[in-house]
Design an enzyme around this catalytic site. Sequence first.
Site, mmCIF file in Angstrom:
data_model
loop_
_atom_site.group_PDB
_atom_site.id
_atom_site.type_symbol
_atom_site.label_atom_id
_atom_site.label_comp_id
_atom_site.label_asym_id
_atom_site.label_seq_id
_atom_site.Cartn_x
_atom_site.Cartn_y
_atom_site.Cartn_z
ATOM 1 N N ASP A 169 -16.085 10.723 -6.032
ATOM 2 C CA ASP A 169 -16.249 10.445 -7.468
ATOM 3 C C ASP A 169 -17.093 11.545 -8.100
ATOM 4 O OD1 ASP A 169 -16.648 9.382 -9.970
ATOM 5 O OD2 ASP A 169 -18.133 7.902 -9.292
ATOM 6 N N ASN A 223 -17.820 11.828 -11.512
ATOM 7 C CA ASN A 223 -18.487 11.533 -12.791
ATOM 8 C C ASN A 223 -19.269 10.227 -12.804
ATOM 9 O OD1 ASN A 223 -16.368 9.795 -12.744
ATOM 10 N ND2 ASN A 223 -15.625 10.254 -14.806
ATOM 11 N N ASP A 254 -18.527 7.087 -12.280
ATOM 12 C CA ASP A 254 -18.005 5.782 -12.705
ATOM 13 C C ASP A 254 -17.613 4.898 -11.515
ATOM 14 O OD1 ASP A 254 -15.691 6.952 -11.801
ATOM 15 O OD2 ASP A 254 -14.530 6.621 -13.639
ATOM 16 N N ASP A 313 -11.843 10.669 -8.047
ATOM 17 C CA ASP A 313 -11.030 11.294 -9.091
ATOM 18 C C ASP A 313 -10.607 12.706 -8.678
ATOM 19 O OD1 ASP A 313 -13.421 12.877 -9.633
ATOM 20 O OD2 ASP A 313 -14.175 11.068 -10.639
ATOM 21 N N ASP A 371 2.866 11.583 -3.907
ATOM 22 C CA ASP A 371 3.471 10.302 -3.562
ATOM 23 C C ASP A 371 4.509 9.975 -4.631
ATOM 24 O OD1 ASP A 371 3.712 7.756 -2.239
ATOM 25 O OD2 ASP A 371 1.582 7.892 -1.746
ATOM 26 N N ASP A 426 7.555 6.568 -1.127
ATOM 27 C CA ASP A 426 7.069 5.219 -0.872
ATOM 28 C C ASP A 426 8.225 4.246 -0.647
ATOM 29 O OD1 ASP A 426 4.570 3.451 -1.190
ATOM 30 O OD2 ASP A 426 6.005 2.469 -2.511
ATOM 31 N N GLU A 475 8.554 6.904 3.698
ATOM 32 C CA GLU A 475 7.896 5.751 4.327
ATOM 33 C C GLU A 475 8.982 4.725 4.632
ATOM 34 O OE1 GLU A 475 4.583 2.288 3.579
ATOM 35 O OE2 GLU A 475 6.100 2.760 2.088
ATOM 36 N N HIS A 481 -3.485 4.467 4.420
ATOM 37 C CA HIS A 481 -4.181 3.569 3.492
ATOM 38 C C HIS A 481 -3.727 2.119 3.606
ATOM 39 C CE1 HIS A 481 -0.353 4.455 1.761
ATOM 40 N NE2 HIS A 481 -0.521 3.521 0.852
ATOM 41 N N ASP A 482 -2.708 1.846 4.417
ATOM 42 C CA ASP A 482 -2.226 0.475 4.596
ATOM 43 C C ASP A 482 -2.607 -0.090 5.962
ATOM 44 O OD1 ASP A 482 -0.833 0.491 2.135
ATOM 45 O OD2 ASP A 482 0.951 1.367 3.065
HETATM 46 C C1 GLC Z 1 3.931 1.276 0.381
HETATM 47 C C2 GLC Z 1 2.532 1.772 0.138
HETATM 48 C C3 GLC Z 1 1.660 0.591 -0.122
HETATM 49 C C4 GLC Z 1 2.173 -0.116 -1.358
HETATM 50 C C5 GLC Z 1 3.659 -0.464 -1.239
HETATM 51 C C6 GLC Z 1 4.235 -0.804 -2.565
HETATM 52 O O1 GLC Z 1 4.023 0.484 1.503
HETATM 53 O O2 GLC Z 1 2.099 2.551 1.201
HETATM 54 O O3 GLC Z 1 0.311 0.939 -0.288
HETATM 55 O O4 GLC Z 1 1.453 -1.296 -1.569
HETATM 56 O O5 GLC Z 1 4.414 0.608 -0.739
HETATM 57 O O6 GLC Z 1 4.346 0.341 -3.367
HETATM 58 CA CA CA Z 2 -14.750 9.012 -11.232
#
Ligand code: GLC
Ligand code: CA
Length: 564
Positions: A21, A23, A25, A29, A98, A199, A256, A332-333
């Site tokens: 981050d 700034n 908040d 970013d 993405d 995605d 993905e 991230h999942d």
């Molecule tokens: C993919 C992404 C996930 C998202 C899902 C819906 O699985 O990696 O984070 O919630 O698609 O877009």
């Molecule tokens: Ca920020």
Amino acid sequence: MSKTWWKESVVYQIYPRSFNDSNGDGIGDLRGIIEKLDYLKLLGVDVVWLSPVYKSPNDDNGYDISDYHDIMDEFGTLADWEELLAEMHRRDIKLIMDLVINHTSDEHPWFIESRTSKDNPYRDYYLWREGRADREPNNWASIFGGSAWEYDAATGEYYLHLFSKKQPDLNWENPTVRQELYDMMRWWLDKGIDGFRMDAINLISKTPGLPDASVTRDARYQFASEHVFNGPRLLEFLSEMKREVLSHYDVFTVGETSLVTTGHAIDLTHEETGGLNMLHQFEHTELNRDLSSFSPRWSRRPWDLPELKEVMTRWQKDLENKGWNTHFLGNHDLPRAVSNFGDDDHYWFESATQLATFLLTLQGTPYIYQGEEIGMTNVHFASIEDYRDIETLNMYREFVEDKGLDPEAVMTMIHAKSRDNARTPMQWDTGPHAGFTTGTPWMKVNPNYTKINVEHALADSASVFHYYRRLIQLRKANPVLVYGTYDLILDAHEQIYAFTRTLEDERLLVILNFTPETPRFELPEHIHFSDKELLISNYKVDPVERINLLTLRPFEARVYRLFP
Ligand code: GLC
Ligand code: CA
């Protein structure tokens, strides 16, 4: 096998909300990323995959896009993004964006129009259907829980959403939708990006007529995998996209794709005929699912090493000379790699580095998820109030309130499998909030940041970070690690995963102890060599030690060059 830059690259995934981050908040970013590019350069990665930064109401943290041509306010402006791209390219780092095109946000102007009337020109951009006598058009479940259909009073019909109700699915059968998406892709490609991560891309073609899913569990809504994954027109749509858009640029794509076989993967990533260059498939991350559970997604089952070897080896061998693999242990999942596959307690350093060795010595493009390179772990927040992820919050409500499960048992599932494990802020230093923000972070920092952080990792030449850095250098210096053939040895061994990589007369031997035990490694007789050289290992190794028979230490990893 053809040689290309994207096979030789190491990719780093940034989840911008949690990265840095700039700034105060509390939200990561784009300028925060710019501040850390020298750090990524030091690590040695070639490509950054940036999770979505487009305008979004953030029902699913940017995976619900309301404007594909602009940047989310919290993340900055298009000018910041242009600067990010320029600063990355100046350092010879490529950027892949993405691309979320199975669905949009319900706040996208197309959907706002679409829901106004049945004859609106945008109506057919989405999947609208009449209900059946007071219930949904079919029995499909949403991947985030509940029905996949939402009733909309304005026109008295339902729309399909495979994820949250704020993520309506686009109608790919409509050629105008496809052309709109292709135009949008060209707009980003013309700005000079280097590719896309697509995605949920194998959900775009659904079974015509959207029939009921077969009933496989005792629940009102059913996972309609047979009707939504790898549908009849998937390959056709992706070939069209390649012909009309991607083939005109020197970029790469990674799809993905849950629930794919190696057969699907060969079709999808075939050098000449495939629409994509590589895929993220999830078999290895799903080994610990109990398929007989009421919710495999949140269940846990013990798995053994031969199962992992079987999965990995099938992907390595089936795609050999046909398609191209990726490797990742987290994203991230998913839970954190060291917590999910290693031992983040007693053997934190050893297992984090052993897993890194595994990740970076297979055939396929490796992906490192932010924080993995310093060994970040799962988080165990005591209260559901500290969680932010829509999937986790929906699940908690459903399991505790509707199903009446014990809240503590549900929290245990969340600690093991919640997506928020990967989304706590990046741990930069020992200052407040781990140096992620000077304000209040949008999600709490993992309390172990005082021990696990970038500042410490950089200062200690024996850290997880420096081990990753050395492995990346090793991969760059040895094309056998990129292009060499993979061959498993000791396939039934319960503790050791070992394989060779061979390219012409070069051969490497990778030895990985996946356990806290001290198993004996015996080199199979068919592997001949006159001499050996240790290239990397996560313990001190006696250089004259014979490798025909050796005892490995907990989570020990070694890579040798074998001379013919
Ligand atoms: C993919 C992404 C996930 C998202 C899902 C819906 O699985 O990696 O984070 O919630 O698609 O877009
Ligand atoms: Ca920020």
